[in-house]
Design a protein around this motif. Structure first.
Motif, PDB file in Angstrom:
ATOM      1  N   GLU A 128     -45.870  64.700 -69.652  1.00  0.00           N
ATOM      2  CA  GLU A 128     -44.681  65.439 -70.081  1.00  0.00           C
ATOM      3  C   GLU A 128     -44.431  65.260 -71.579  1.00  0.00           C
ATOM      4  O   GLU A 128     -44.064  66.214 -72.275  1.00  0.00           O
ATOM      5  CB  GLU A 128     -43.446  64.972 -69.294  1.00  0.00           C
ATOM      6  N   ILE A 129     -44.623  64.056 -72.072  1.00  0.00           N
ATOM      7  CA  ILE A 129     -44.414  63.791 -73.502  1.00  0.00           C
ATOM      8  C   ILE A 129     -45.526  64.440 -74.324  1.00  0.00           C
ATOM      9  O   ILE A 129     -45.279  64.974 -75.418  1.00  0.00           O
ATOM     10  CB  ILE A 129     -44.350  62.277 -73.775  1.00  0.00           C
ATOM     11  N   ILE A 130     -46.759  64.415 -73.805  1.00  0.00           N
ATOM     12  CA  ILE A 130     -47.865  65.077 -74.511  1.00  0.00           C
ATOM     13  C   ILE A 130     -47.558  66.562 -74.683  1.00  0.00           C
ATOM     14  O   ILE A 130     -47.762  67.130 -75.758  1.00  0.00           O
ATOM     15  CB  ILE A 130     -49.204  64.884 -73.754  1.00  0.00           C
ATOM     16  N   MET A 131     -47.048  67.197 -73.635  1.00  0.00           N
ATOM     17  CA  MET A 131     -46.702  68.611 -73.736  1.00  0.00           C
ATOM     18  C   MET A 131     -45.621  68.829 -74.788  1.00  0.00           C
ATOM     19  O   MET A 131     -45.710  69.746 -75.616  1.00  0.00           O
ATOM     20  CB  MET A 131     -46.241  69.148 -72.385  1.00  0.00           C
ATOM     21  N   ASP A 132     -44.615  67.991 -74.782  1.00  0.00           N
ATOM     22  CA  ASP A 132     -43.558  68.114 -75.795  1.00  0.00           C
ATOM     23  C   ASP A 132     -44.140  67.999 -77.205  1.00  0.00           C
ATOM     24  O   ASP A 132     -43.788  68.784 -78.096  1.00  0.00           O
ATOM     25  CB  ASP A 132     -42.501  67.022 -75.595  1.00  0.00           C
ATOM     26  N   LYS A 133     -45.022  67.043 -77.376  1.00  0.00           N
ATOM     27  CA  LYS A 133     -45.599  66.828 -78.707  1.00  0.00           C
ATOM     28  C   LYS A 133     -46.536  67.970 -79.094  1.00  0.00           C
ATOM     29  O   LYS A 133     -46.618  68.345 -80.272  1.00  0.00           O
ATOM     30  CB  LYS A 133     -46.313  65.469 -78.773  1.00  0.00           C
ATOM     31  N   GLN A 134     -47.247  68.545 -78.117  1.00  0.00           N
ATOM     32  CA  GLN A 134     -48.108  69.692 -78.405  1.00  0.00           C
ATOM     33  C   GLN A 134     -47.275  70.877 -78.892  1.00  0.00           C
ATOM     34  O   GLN A 134     -47.622  71.537 -79.868  1.00  0.00           O
ATOM     35  CB  GLN A 134     -48.900  70.072 -77.166  1.00  0.00           C
ATOM     36  N   LEU A 135     -46.182  71.158 -78.217  1.00  0.00           N
ATOM     37  CA  LEU A 135     -45.337  72.277 -78.607  1.00  0.00           C
ATOM     38  C   LEU A 135     -44.622  72.005 -79.927  1.00  0.00           C
ATOM     39  O   LEU A 135     -44.457  72.909 -80.757  1.00  0.00           O
ATOM     40  CB  LEU A 135     -44.331  72.582 -77.497  1.00  0.00           C
ATOM     41  N   GLU A 136     -44.231  70.748 -80.134  1.00  0.00           N
ATOM     42  CA  GLU A 136     -43.625  70.382 -81.419  1.00  0.00           C
ATOM     43  C   GLU A 136     -44.634  70.545 -82.552  1.00  0.00           C
ATOM     44  O   GLU A 136     -44.289  70.979 -83.652  1.00  0.00           O
ATOM     45  CB  GLU A 136     -43.131  68.935 -81.371  1.00  0.00           C
TER      46      GLU A 136
END
Length: 401
Positions: A128-136
C-alpha cells in the motif's frame, strides 16, 4: 524537398501573403523559403545531454545529434534518478531538458513506472505504501517538469511485469497486487491529474496479441492513452517489412497515435536466436564492421520510410545514438569516437533532405501571394517577419518583408 517522396498525409500547404513594411503587397518577387521544424517527431535517446559528477557532454556528438533530431528521450529510471529516497537528480535532468528545449527539441521522460531499474529502497515498505510512493513520484516528476517535459512513457513493459522473476522488485509486487489494468489505470490517472495537457504513453517490447489485449482491457476500463509505444530492439536481426506492416496493422486498429519509442539496429554481429533475454548477452567486445554498417543503413532507411508512410505513426526514436551504449552493442548512428556511420547519412538525407525544404526559391504573384506546400512543420521566408505553419488544414498567413 522532393515532394513526390513525401506521403500525402505528411504534406501541408499555406497561402502566404507577403507585404512590405507599409502594408503593400510585394508583387512578382522571388523569395527564399526555409523549413525550421518538422511536425513529425524524429527522435533518439538523448542521454548524451546529461552531465553527472563532472562528466561533460561531448560537443561534437551533441552537434551531430542536433543536426538530425527534434525529439529526445531522457532517462528517469527510478533507481538511478532517486538512488536515495528523497534525493532525486532533478537538477541534472532539468538542465538537460532545458538544453534540448533551447535547441528546438521536444524532450520526453522515460519511464515513470517500471519494474526494472526500480528503486531498491522501496522494498522496505508494504504494498500500500509502495503504491502511494509510486503515485507521488509520478505527480512530483510530471508537475516539476511541466512545460519543459510534457511527453512521458508512463508505464513500461506491463505485459511481462506480473511474471517478471529475475529479481524481486516493488513494481512487480504492485502489478501482482492490483493487476495489470488496475496499475495502469492508477498511474495514468496520476499523470493526467498532474498535467492534463501532457502526452502520456504506454510502452512495451512485447508486440504479441498479449499487448493488444492489455490495451483493449485498459481502454474498456477508461484509461486514456495519448499514444501506443512500440519497442523494436532488433539485436537479433531486422524485423523486415512483413513484421513491420503486421505490427502497424494490428496496433493501428485502435485509432490511436503510434510512437516507435525504442528502436535498435546493429552494425555488427547479431545476438543468437537462442538468447531469450537480450540482457543475457554479455560480451567483452562487440565491434562494428563495414558490412554491418551497410546493412544497418539499408535497414534503417527502409524502416523509416515504412513508418513515415503510415498515418498513425507520429514519432520514431532510435535508441542509441552512439555505439557502445546498451549491451555495448554497435547500435549507434555514430561510432564511439563520433565517426558518422552510413545509417546516419541515410537518415539525415531523409529528415533534412528528401523530407525537408532548404533554400527553395518561390515567387509571389501580382497580389503578393504565394502558395507553399511541403512537409508539415514550420517555415520562414528569408528577410520576412512571421512564421508559416503547415498543418492538417490549409492555412492563410501574412508575413512582412
Amino acid at each position: 524537398m522532393n515532394i513526390s517522396s513525401v506521403p500525402s498525409h505528411r504534406l501541408g500547404e499555406s497561402l502566404v501573403r507577403v507585404l512590405d513594411k507599409n502594408g503593400n503587397p510585394v508583387a512578382d518577387k522571388e523569395l527564399v523559403l526555409n523549413q525550421k521544424s518538422h511536425e513529425f517527431l524524429f527522435g533518439s535517446g538523448a542521454f548524451a545531454f546529461l552531465e553527472f559528477e563532472g562528466m561533460k557532454a561531448d560537443p561534437d556528438r551533441l552537434e551531430k545529434w542536433l543536426a538530425m533530431f527534434n525529439y529526445g528521450t531522457l532517462p528517469f529510471y527510478w533507481g538511478r534518478y532517486e538512488p536515495e529516497e528523497g534525493h532525486p537528480h532533478y537538477d541534472q535532468l532539468m538542465t538537460a531538458a532545458k538544453k534540448l528545449r533551447a535547441n528546438n527539441v521536444t524532450p520526453k521522460g522515460h519511464p515513470l513506472c517500471w519494474h526494472t531499474v526500480c528503486a531498491d529502497w522501496l522494498m522496505k515498505y508494504p504494498d500500500e505504501i509502495i503504491m502511494d510512493k509510486q503515485l507521488e513520484r509520478i505527480n512530483r516528476e510530471v508537475t516539476a517538469f511541466k512545460g519543459v517535459i510534457d511527453f512521458w512513457d508512463v508505464i513500461n513493459e506491463v505485459v511481462i511485469m506480473p511474471i517478471f522473476d529475475k529479481y524481486d522488485n516493488a513494481v512487480t509486487r504492485l502489478c501482482k497486487r492490483y493487476g495489470q489494468v488496475g496499475l495502469v489505470k492508477e498511474v495514468f490517472a496520476a499523470a493526467r491529474a498532474a498535467n492534463p495537457e501532457g502526452t502520456f504513453l504506454i510502452n512495451d517490447f512485447n508486440v504479441s496479441p498479449k499487448y493488444e489485449k492489455l490495451i483493449e482491457d485498459c481502454l474498456e476500463a477508461g484509461v486514456e492513452f495519448s499514444a501506443i509505444g512500440i519497442q523494436s530492439h532488433q539485436h537479433q536481426g531486422y524485423w523486415g517489412t512483413e513484421k513491420l506492416y503486421d505490427v502497424l496493422k494490428r496496433f493501428g486498429r485502435f485509432g490511436l497515435p503510434i510512437h516507435f519509442t525504442e528502436n535498435t539496429l546493429v552494425s555488427g554481429s547479431l545476438i543468437p536466436e537462442y538468447i531469450e533475454d537480450l540482457n543475457d548477452w554479455q560480451v567483452e567486445e562487440w565491434p562494428t564492421t563495414p558490412e554491418g554498417e551497410e546493412r544497418q543503413a539499408r535497414e534503417w532507411e527502409e524502416m523509416y520510410k515504412i513508418l513515415f508512410a503510415d498515418p498513425n505513426v507520429k514519432a520514431v526514436t532510435g535508441w542509441d545514438f552512439a555505439d557502445g551504449a546498451w549491451l555495448g552493442a554497435p547500435s549507434g548512428l555514430v561510432t564511439k569516437d563520433n565517426r558518422i556511420k552510413p545509417a546516419y547519412t541515410k537518415l539525415h538525407n531523409l529528415i533534412k533532405g528528401e523530407w525537408w525544404t532548404e533554400g527553395e526559391v518561390i515567387r509571389t504573384n501580382s497580389d503578393g501571394i504565394v502558395n507553399i506546400k511541403g512537409a508539415k512543420g514550420t517555415y520562414e521566408i528569408e528577410g520576412c517577419q512571421g512564421v508559416i505553419t503547415l498543418g492538417d488544414k490549409p492555412s492563410e498567413v501574412t508575413v512582412t518583408l
